[in-house]
Design a protein around this motif. Structure first.
Motif, PDB file in Angstrom:
ATOM      1  N   GLN A 164       0.838  -1.206   0.000  1.00  0.00           N
ATOM      2  CA  GLN A 164       0.000   0.000   0.000  1.00  0.00           C
ATOM      3  C   GLN A 164       0.867   1.248   0.000  1.00  0.00           C
ATOM      4  O   GLN A 164       0.673   2.153  -0.803  1.00  0.00           O
ATOM      5  CB  GLN A 164      -0.922  -0.010   1.228  1.00  0.00           C
ATOM      6  CG  GLN A 164      -1.896   1.143   1.283  1.00  0.00           C
ATOM      7  CD  GLN A 164      -2.995   1.023   0.242  1.00  0.00           C
ATOM      8  OE1 GLN A 164      -3.520  -0.054   0.000  1.00  0.00           O
ATOM      9  NE2 GLN A 164      -3.338   2.121  -0.380  1.00  0.00           N
ATOM     10  N   LEU A 165       1.844   1.292   0.901  1.00  0.00           N
ATOM     11  CA  LEU A 165       2.718   2.467   0.995  1.00  0.00           C
ATOM     12  C   LEU A 165       3.594   2.637  -0.239  1.00  0.00           C
ATOM     13  O   LEU A 165       3.910   3.761  -0.625  1.00  0.00           O
ATOM     14  CB  LEU A 165       3.604   2.373   2.240  1.00  0.00           C
ATOM     15  CG  LEU A 165       2.893   2.564   3.569  1.00  0.00           C
ATOM     16  CD1 LEU A 165       3.823   2.240   4.724  1.00  0.00           C
ATOM     17  CD2 LEU A 165       2.352   3.973   3.693  1.00  0.00           C
ATOM     18  N   GLY A 166       3.980   1.531  -0.846  1.00  0.00           N
ATOM     19  CA  GLY A 166       4.844   1.592  -2.021  1.00  0.00           C
ATOM     20  C   GLY A 166       4.111   1.926  -3.304  1.00  0.00           C
ATOM     21  O   GLY A 166       4.727   2.069  -4.354  1.00  0.00           O
ATOM     22  N   GLY A 167       2.789   2.063  -3.227  1.00  0.00           N
ATOM     23  CA  GLY A 167       2.011   2.402  -4.414  1.00  0.00           C
ATOM     24  C   GLY A 167       1.774   1.224  -5.344  1.00  0.00           C
ATOM     25  O   GLY A 167       1.379   1.410  -6.491  1.00  0.00           O
ATOM     26  N   SER A 168       2.011   0.013  -4.857  1.00  0.00           N
ATOM     27  CA  SER A 168       1.835  -1.171  -5.696  1.00  0.00           C
ATOM     28  C   SER A 168       0.396  -1.672  -5.742  1.00  0.00           C
ATOM     29  O   SER A 168       0.070  -2.523  -6.563  1.00  0.00           O
ATOM     30  CB  SER A 168       2.736  -2.308  -5.200  1.00  0.00           C
ATOM     31  OG  SER A 168       4.088  -1.934  -5.352  1.00  0.00           O
ATOM     32  N   LEU A 169      -0.440  -1.171  -4.838  1.00  0.00           N
ATOM     33  CA  LEU A 169      -1.851  -1.548  -4.839  1.00  0.00           C
ATOM     34  C   LEU A 169      -2.670  -0.404  -5.410  1.00  0.00           C
ATOM     35  O   LEU A 169      -2.258   0.760  -5.325  1.00  0.00           O
ATOM     36  CB  LEU A 169      -2.328  -1.847  -3.406  1.00  0.00           C
ATOM     37  CG  LEU A 169      -1.666  -3.027  -2.713  1.00  0.00           C
ATOM     38  CD1 LEU A 169      -2.212  -3.171  -1.291  1.00  0.00           C
ATOM     39  CD2 LEU A 169      -1.871  -4.317  -3.482  1.00  0.00           C
ATOM     40  N   PRO A 170      -3.819  -0.704  -5.965  1.00  0.00           N
ATOM     41  CA  PRO A 170      -4.679   0.391  -6.436  1.00  0.00           C
ATOM     42  C   PRO A 170      -5.003   1.308  -5.261  1.00  0.00           C
ATOM     43  O   PRO A 170      -5.149   0.845  -4.125  1.00  0.00           O
ATOM     44  CB  PRO A 170      -5.949  -0.317  -6.935  1.00  0.00           C
ATOM     45  CG  PRO A 170      -5.569  -1.751  -7.099  1.00  0.00           C
ATOM     46  CD  PRO A 170      -4.429  -2.017  -6.178  1.00  0.00           C
ATOM     47  N   PRO A 171      -5.107   2.603  -5.521  1.00  0.00           N
ATOM     48  CA  PRO A 171      -5.438   3.537  -4.433  1.00  0.00           C
ATOM     49  C   PRO A 171      -6.746   3.108  -3.767  1.00  0.00           C
ATOM     50  O   PRO A 171      -7.675   2.668  -4.427  1.00  0.00           O
ATOM     51  CB  PRO A 171      -5.598   4.883  -5.128  1.00  0.00           C
ATOM     52  CG  PRO A 171      -4.981   4.711  -6.467  1.00  0.00           C
ATOM     53  CD  PRO A 171      -4.996   3.259  -6.797  1.00  0.00           C
ATOM     54  N   ASP A 172      -6.778   3.221  -2.465  1.00  0.00           N
ATOM     55  CA  ASP A 172      -7.959   2.815  -1.712  1.00  0.00           C
ATOM     56  C   ASP A 172      -8.217   3.856  -0.635  1.00  0.00           C
ATOM     57  O   ASP A 172      -7.298   4.244   0.076  1.00  0.00           O
ATOM     58  CB  ASP A 172      -7.723   1.438  -1.081  1.00  0.00           C
ATOM     59  CG  ASP A 172      -9.011   0.778  -0.644  1.00  0.00           C
ATOM     60  OD1 ASP A 172      -9.823   1.443   0.019  1.00  0.00           O
ATOM     61  OD2 ASP A 172      -9.196  -0.398  -0.979  1.00  0.00           O
ATOM     62  N   ASP A 173      -9.470   4.284  -0.540  1.00  0.00           N
ATOM     63  CA  ASP A 173      -9.811   5.262   0.486  1.00  0.00           C
ATOM     64  C   ASP A 173      -9.702   4.677   1.883  1.00  0.00           C
ATOM     65  O   ASP A 173      -9.512   5.394   2.849  1.00  0.00           O
ATOM     66  CB  ASP A 173     -11.231   5.790   0.275  1.00  0.00           C
ATOM     67  CG  ASP A 173     -11.343   6.645  -0.973  1.00  0.00           C
ATOM     68  OD1 ASP A 173     -10.304   7.165  -1.425  1.00  0.00           O
ATOM     69  OD2 ASP A 173     -12.464   6.794  -1.487  1.00  0.00           O
ATOM     70  N   ASP A 174      -9.828   3.372   2.018  1.00  0.00           N
ATOM     71  CA  ASP A 174      -9.788   2.724   3.318  1.00  0.00           C
ATOM     72  C   ASP A 174      -8.950   1.448   3.239  1.00  0.00           C
ATOM     73  O   ASP A 174      -9.483   0.346   3.086  1.00  0.00           O
ATOM     74  CB  ASP A 174     -11.209   2.413   3.795  1.00  0.00           C
ATOM     75  CG  ASP A 174     -11.251   1.950   5.244  1.00  0.00           C
ATOM     76  OD1 ASP A 174     -10.177   1.705   5.832  1.00  0.00           O
ATOM     77  OD2 ASP A 174     -12.367   1.842   5.791  1.00  0.00           O
ATOM     78  N   PRO A 175      -7.623   1.583   3.354  1.00  0.00           N
ATOM     79  CA  PRO A 175      -6.759   0.406   3.258  1.00  0.00           C
ATOM     80  C   PRO A 175      -7.073  -0.643   4.325  1.00  0.00           C
ATOM     81  O   PRO A 175      -6.919  -1.841   4.077  1.00  0.00           O
ATOM     82  CB  PRO A 175      -5.349   0.965   3.437  1.00  0.00           C
ATOM     83  CG  PRO A 175      -5.454   2.400   3.090  1.00  0.00           C
ATOM     84  CD  PRO A 175      -6.847   2.816   3.471  1.00  0.00           C
ATOM     85  N   ALA A 176      -7.515  -0.217   5.501  1.00  0.00           N
ATOM     86  CA  ALA A 176      -7.838  -1.182   6.557  1.00  0.00           C
ATOM     87  C   ALA A 176      -9.025  -2.045   6.142  1.00  0.00           C
ATOM     88  O   ALA A 176      -9.037  -3.257   6.380  1.00  0.00           O
ATOM     89  CB  ALA A 176      -8.115  -0.470   7.872  1.00  0.00           C
ATOM     90  N   ALA A 177     -10.027  -1.439   5.518  1.00  0.00           N
ATOM     91  CA  ALA A 177     -11.176  -2.215   5.036  1.00  0.00           C
ATOM     92  C   ALA A 177     -10.739  -3.180   3.932  1.00  0.00           C
ATOM     93  O   ALA A 177     -11.200  -4.325   3.887  1.00  0.00           O
ATOM     94  CB  ALA A 177     -12.274  -1.286   4.529  1.00  0.00           C
ATOM     95  N   ALA A 178      -9.857  -2.741   3.057  1.00  0.00           N
ATOM     96  CA  ALA A 178      -9.343  -3.616   2.002  1.00  0.00           C
ATOM     97  C   ALA A 178      -8.580  -4.788   2.626  1.00  0.00           C
ATOM     98  O   ALA A 178      -8.684  -5.924   2.170  1.00  0.00           O
ATOM     99  CB  ALA A 178      -8.450  -2.838   1.048  1.00  0.00           C
ATOM    100  N   PHE A 179      -7.829  -4.524   3.691  1.00  0.00           N
ATOM    101  CA  PHE A 179      -7.123  -5.602   4.383  1.00  0.00           C
ATOM    102  C   PHE A 179      -8.111  -6.591   4.994  1.00  0.00           C
ATOM    103  O   PHE A 179      -7.923  -7.803   4.898  1.00  0.00           O
ATOM    104  CB  PHE A 179      -6.194  -5.054   5.471  1.00  0.00           C
ATOM    105  CG  PHE A 179      -5.564  -6.153   6.271  1.00  0.00           C
ATOM    106  CD1 PHE A 179      -4.438  -6.809   5.802  1.00  0.00           C
ATOM    107  CD2 PHE A 179      -6.123  -6.572   7.469  1.00  0.00           C
ATOM    108  CE1 PHE A 179      -3.879  -7.859   6.509  1.00  0.00           C
ATOM    109  CE2 PHE A 179      -5.569  -7.619   8.187  1.00  0.00           C
ATOM    110  CZ  PHE A 179      -4.441  -8.261   7.703  1.00  0.00           C
TER     111      PHE A 179
END
Length: 192
Positions: A164-179
């Motif tokens: 997520q921090l490295g920009g390798s995942l699509p942008p997400d408004d809620d990374p915790a929810a994606a996790f």
């Protein structure tokens, strides 16, 4: 004759740490220089060395602060929370996204004074908090080896946060929810 300005910091140590975190967020850990931090804090070039000894001492203080904050975030998940381990992973991701400079420094042991007692204690607090979630995870899902299950849980949360921090995942408004969604996903069945 020009007037010289003098500055008094109520907490020079905190001012230097804050300046260092700002540099790491914007330019990465390699850009850290004690002389530059002194200039930013408007103090003598010797002031950072007085508080931290050297660059590794400064980064050790940042890592210690980070592990303590991570331990607090993980420990804040109540023991009676349904899906506690998943929530702890989500908090791990939230911590990383919310504290990217700390996160960048915490897992680079070659940059730190690894034998610093305060760093060792902070790492143990974070590790203990994570282990408590793993130990409470149903044995049927984690298996008999708690240590290995802990490594798997940490790898999932840490890897997701790093991607997520490295920009390798699509942008997400809620990374915790994606996790959380990733954690709940069933493994893909093996092909016959």
């Amino acid at each position: 004759m020009a007037a010289t300005r003098t500055y008094h910091h109520g907490d020079l140590r905190r001012a230097i740490l804050s300046a260092a975190l700002e540099v790491i967020r914007s330019d990465g850990v390699a850009a850290i220089s004690l002389r530059d931090l002194a200039r930013r804090a408007e103090v003598s070039h010797a002031a950072p060395a007085h508080h931290f000894g050297d660059k590794a001492g400064l980064l050790t203080a940042i890592a210690t602060e980070g592990f303590d904050a991570l331990a607090a975030a993980l420990a804040a998940v109540p023991a009676d929370t349904a899906h506690r381990l998943r929530e702890m992973g989500a908090r791990y991701v939230e911590f990383a996204v919310g504290h990217p400079a700390h996160f960048e420094v915490m897992f680079q042991p070659r940059l730190l004074h690894g034998d610093a007692p305060e760093l060792i204690a902070a790492k143990e607090r974070a590790s203990h908090a994570l282990r408590s979630g793993v130990e409470e995870f149903p044995a049927a899902r984690r298996g008999p080896d708690v240590r290995r299950a802990g490594l798997a849980a940490w790898s999932l949360a840490h890897g997701f946060a790093a991607l997520q921090l490295g920009g390798s995942l699509p942008p997400d408004d809620d990374p915790a929810a994606a996790f959380r969604a990733l954690f709940d996903a069933r493994p893909v069945a093996e092909a016959p």
